[in-house]
Design a protein around this motif. Structure first.
Motif, short mmCIF file in Angstrom:
data_model
loop_
_atom_site.label_atom_id
_atom_site.label_comp_id
_atom_site.label_asym_id
_atom_site.label_seq_id
_atom_site.Cartn_x
_atom_site.Cartn_y
_atom_site.Cartn_z
N THR A 18 0.83 -1.20 0.00
CA THR A 18 0.00 0.00 0.00
C THR A 18 0.87 1.25 0.00
O THR A 18 0.61 2.20 -0.75
CB THR A 18 -0.94 0.00 1.22
N GLU A 19 1.91 1.27 0.84
CA GLU A 19 2.84 2.41 0.88
C GLU A 19 3.47 2.63 -0.48
O GLU A 19 3.60 3.76 -0.95
CB GLU A 19 3.92 2.17 1.94
N ARG A 20 3.87 1.56 -1.14
CA ARG A 20 4.53 1.66 -2.45
C ARG A 20 3.57 2.20 -3.51
O ARG A 20 3.94 3.06 -4.32
CB ARG A 20 5.07 0.28 -2.85
N ILE A 21 2.34 1.72 -3.50
CA ILE A 21 1.35 2.19 -4.48
C ILE A 21 1.05 3.67 -4.27
O ILE A 21 0.97 4.44 -5.23
CB ILE A 21 0.07 1.33 -4.41
N ILE A 22 0.89 4.08 -3.01
CA ILE A 22 0.63 5.49 -2.70
C ILE A 22 1.79 6.34 -3.20
O ILE A 22 1.59 7.39 -3.82
CB ILE A 22 0.40 5.69 -1.19
N LYS A 23 3.02 5.90 -2.93
CA LYS A 23 4.19 6.65 -3.37
C LYS A 23 4.22 6.79 -4.89
O LYS A 23 4.48 7.86 -5.42
CB LYS A 23 5.47 5.98 -2.86
N MET A 24 3.92 5.72 -5.61
CA MET A 24 3.92 5.77 -7.07
C MET A 24 2.82 6.69 -7.61
O MET A 24 3.04 7.43 -8.57
CB MET A 24 3.75 4.36 -7.67
N LEU A 25 1.65 6.68 -6.97
CA LEU A 25 0.57 7.57 -7.39
C LEU A 25 0.96 9.04 -7.19
O LEU A 25 0.75 9.87 -8.07
CB LEU A 25 -0.70 7.28 -6.59
N ILE A 26 1.52 9.34 -6.02
CA ILE A 26 1.92 10.73 -5.75
C ILE A 26 3.03 11.17 -6.69
O ILE A 26 3.02 12.29 -7.20
CB ILE A 26 2.31 10.90 -4.27
N LEU A 27 3.99 10.28 -6.97
CA LEU A 27 5.06 10.61 -7.92
C LEU A 27 4.50 10.89 -9.31
O LEU A 27 4.97 11.80 -10.00
CB LEU A 27 6.09 9.49 -7.97
N ALA A 28 3.50 10.12 -9.72
CA ALA A 28 2.87 10.35 -11.03
C ALA A 28 2.26 11.75 -11.09
O ALA A 28 2.41 12.47 -12.07
CB ALA A 28 1.82 9.29 -11.30
N GLY A 29 1.59 12.14 -10.02
CA GLY A 29 1.00 13.49 -9.97
C GLY A 29 2.05 14.57 -9.90
O GLY A 29 1.89 15.65 -10.47
N MET A 30 3.15 14.29 -9.18
CA MET A 30 4.22 15.29 -9.05
C MET A 30 4.88 15.57 -10.40
O MET A 30 5.31 16.68 -10.66
CB MET A 30 5.26 14.81 -8.04
#
Length: 108
Positions: A18-30
């Motif tokens: 879950t932590e990894r998926i959240i990080k990847m989603l936020i990076l995509a938005g960044m």
């Protein structure tokens, strides 16, 4: 027994994924929010969605007890590590749709 050879327990595996998926989603938005103004607006929107919709916190204006986008202190343009407890990871899983909507807005 060597602990590094053992499989992690299902609870920790679920939290780490879950932590990894959240990080990847936020990076995509960044990536889409490169200019400074858009970047800060993006961080505010993500924090609002997480605090209101996912964690269901009522008072998001309070400076304490709120989830914040984990940015590095030395470079506020870099994402730090996302760390969650078991209960929070369950709430994030239930609210992934809201996070995907805000983080992947420019991709569709």
């Amino acid at each position: 027994l060597n602990p590094s050879n053992l499989l992690p327990c299902p609870l920790h595996t679920k939290m780490q994924m879950t932590e990894r998926i959240i990080k990847m989603l936020i990076l995509a938005g960044m990536r889409l929010a490169e200019p400074t103004k858009k970047f800060s607006e993006f961080c505010v929107k993500v924090e609002e969605v997480v605090n209101l919709n996912i964690l269901k916190r009522a008072n998001i204006k309070s400076p304490v007890g709120q989830w914040r986008v984990p940015l590095y202190q030395k470079d506020s343009k870099k994402l730090g590590d996302v760390k969650l407890s078991g209960n929070h990871s369950n709430l994030f899983i239930e609210g992934f749709d809201d996070l995907v909507d805000i983080c992947c807005k420019g991709y569709f």
